[in-house]
Design a protein around this motif. Sequence first.
Motif, PDB file in Angstrom:
ATOM      1  N   ALA A 104       0.835  -1.209   0.000  1.00 15.93           N
ATOM      2  CA  ALA A 104       0.000   0.000   0.000  1.00 15.93           C
ATOM      3  C   ALA A 104       0.864   1.251   0.000  1.00 15.93           C
ATOM      4  O   ALA A 104       0.580   2.226  -0.707  1.00 15.93           O
ATOM      5  CB  ALA A 104      -0.926  -0.010   1.223  1.00 15.93           C
ATOM      6  N   ALA A 105       1.931   1.239   0.790  1.00 14.02           N
ATOM      7  CA  ALA A 105       2.800   2.412   0.871  1.00 14.02           C
ATOM      8  C   ALA A 105       3.492   2.687  -0.454  1.00 14.02           C
ATOM      9  O   ALA A 105       3.546   3.824  -0.931  1.00 14.02           O
ATOM     10  CB  ALA A 105       3.830   2.222   1.984  1.00 14.02           C
ATOM     11  N   LYS A 106       4.016   1.644  -1.084  1.00 13.99           N
ATOM     12  CA  LYS A 106       4.823   1.825  -2.289  1.00 13.99           C
ATOM     13  C   LYS A 106       4.005   2.191  -3.519  1.00 13.99           C
ATOM     14  O   LYS A 106       4.570   2.601  -4.538  1.00 13.99           O
ATOM     15  CB  LYS A 106       5.665   0.577  -2.541  1.00 13.99           C
ATOM     16  CG  LYS A 106       6.751   0.403  -1.494  1.00 13.99           C
ATOM     17  CD  LYS A 106       7.524  -0.890  -1.696  1.00 13.99           C
ATOM     18  CE  LYS A 106       8.549  -1.090  -0.589  1.00 13.99           C
ATOM     19  NZ  LYS A 106       9.290  -2.362  -0.750  1.00 13.99           N
ATOM     20  N   ARG A 107       2.700   2.052  -3.431  1.00 16.75           N
ATOM     21  CA  ARG A 107       1.866   2.554  -4.526  1.00 16.75           C
ATOM     22  C   ARG A 107       2.029   4.066  -4.685  1.00 16.75           C
ATOM     23  O   ARG A 107       1.776   4.612  -5.748  1.00 16.75           O
ATOM     24  CB  ARG A 107       0.391   2.230  -4.244  1.00 16.75           C
ATOM     25  CG  ARG A 107       0.064   0.749  -4.293  1.00 16.75           C
ATOM     26  CD  ARG A 107      -1.365   0.509  -3.829  1.00 16.75           C
ATOM     27  NE  ARG A 107      -2.339   1.105  -4.736  1.00 16.75           N
ATOM     28  CZ  ARG A 107      -3.630   1.197  -4.472  1.00 16.75           C
ATOM     29  NH1 ARG A 107      -4.091   0.769  -3.310  1.00 16.75           N
ATOM     30  NH2 ARG A 107      -4.454   1.727  -5.346  1.00 16.75           N
ATOM     31  N   HIS A 108       2.434   4.741  -3.617  1.00 15.85           N
ATOM     32  CA  HIS A 108       2.550   6.204  -3.623  1.00 15.85           C
ATOM     33  C   HIS A 108       3.986   6.675  -3.835  1.00 15.85           C
ATOM     34  O   HIS A 108       4.260   7.864  -3.715  1.00 15.85           O
ATOM     35  CB  HIS A 108       2.038   6.751  -2.284  1.00 15.85           C
ATOM     36  CG  HIS A 108       0.618   6.405  -1.992  1.00 15.85           C
ATOM     37  ND1 HIS A 108      -0.443   7.196  -2.392  1.00 15.85           N
ATOM     38  CD2 HIS A 108       0.075   5.321  -1.362  1.00 15.85           C
ATOM     39  CE1 HIS A 108      -1.578   6.628  -2.004  1.00 15.85           C
ATOM     40  NE2 HIS A 108      -1.292   5.498  -1.380  1.00 15.85           N
TER      41      HIS A 108
END
Length: 345
Positions: A104-108
């Motif tokens: 979820a974090a690395k999507r951003h």
Amino acid sequence: MPGEIARANAGGIALSQRYRATDRGNRLMPSDTGLSAQGLARDYAGRRVVDDISLSVTAGQVLGVLGPNGAGKSTTLRMLAGTLAPSVGRVMLAGHDLALAPLAAKRHLGYLPEKPPVYAELTVDEYLHFCARVHGLARKRLTRAVDAAKQDCGLEDVGRRLIGHLSKGFQQRVGIAQAIVHAPDVLILDEPTAGLDPNQLRGVRELITRIAATRSVILSSHILSEIQAVASHVLIIHQGRVVFDASMEGAADSNADIVEIQLGAPPDTKTLAALGGVTAAEPVGSNRWRLRIEAGRDIRSELASTAVQRGWQLQELTRRAPDLEERFAALTSRSATELDPGVAA
């Protein structure tokens, strides 16, 4: 794609139900689209090489990370990008804990390592389409996303050219394009202008400024002029620790002062350095010196009186705050013992 960038970009792949649930449980800052880190540290072979790094950056800000070679800049950026696990500490990215909800974090996140992760045998279009698919972009969005990244990075005219046939400056642009193709909220760039000629450097600098208008950007360099050109905030790392953290506007402010003095009949530098309140004296021209003054001291009247009494023929005396270059030089010349008296020399 090389392993490091693939790990950093793995967040583009569609989330499973398990990670969606984890994401909901760890969205501590739901409105935040930036990045923050608290107490990051990294150990290698029992030795702490990065210690207690804390920072934050929000949308529209550019955080410049400065430090001499070997200071720990790349290690810090790899921890922020999720390609290297910290021994201690926490990274929050767009409201997600990077350790607990990495996908979820690395999507951003968009990440450009020091060496651009490009395939020389692919064309620019082939490579960017591949990166977009790795990020999980739907087919109907993919072409539009690639075209937008190419336009942002000035690559419209080289889409069909092999990356290996491009100049180093254009390969850097391709590296940045892969980092923004999925429109991330946070962009991490490690030495993006290293090895470029002046024209290439100016082009990449303008590109970073343009991209930063709508994103959070963390940019590392050991070249002060690059940070000064684009950053709104500066962090200086020395021997694995933060030794300076301030806005660019406040980077030259200090409790310490610089006094520049010109004398017609001067003494030697050692005599000037031994004056009360002077911590260092540096010759900067014919009969001119730059004196660093102790914090909280104003020695101008005393210095003028001394010059008259000793016949030094005072011609000029100017007080100012130290600039970023002088702050950098002073901070990064200090030993580990000076940074922390508890560290053995």
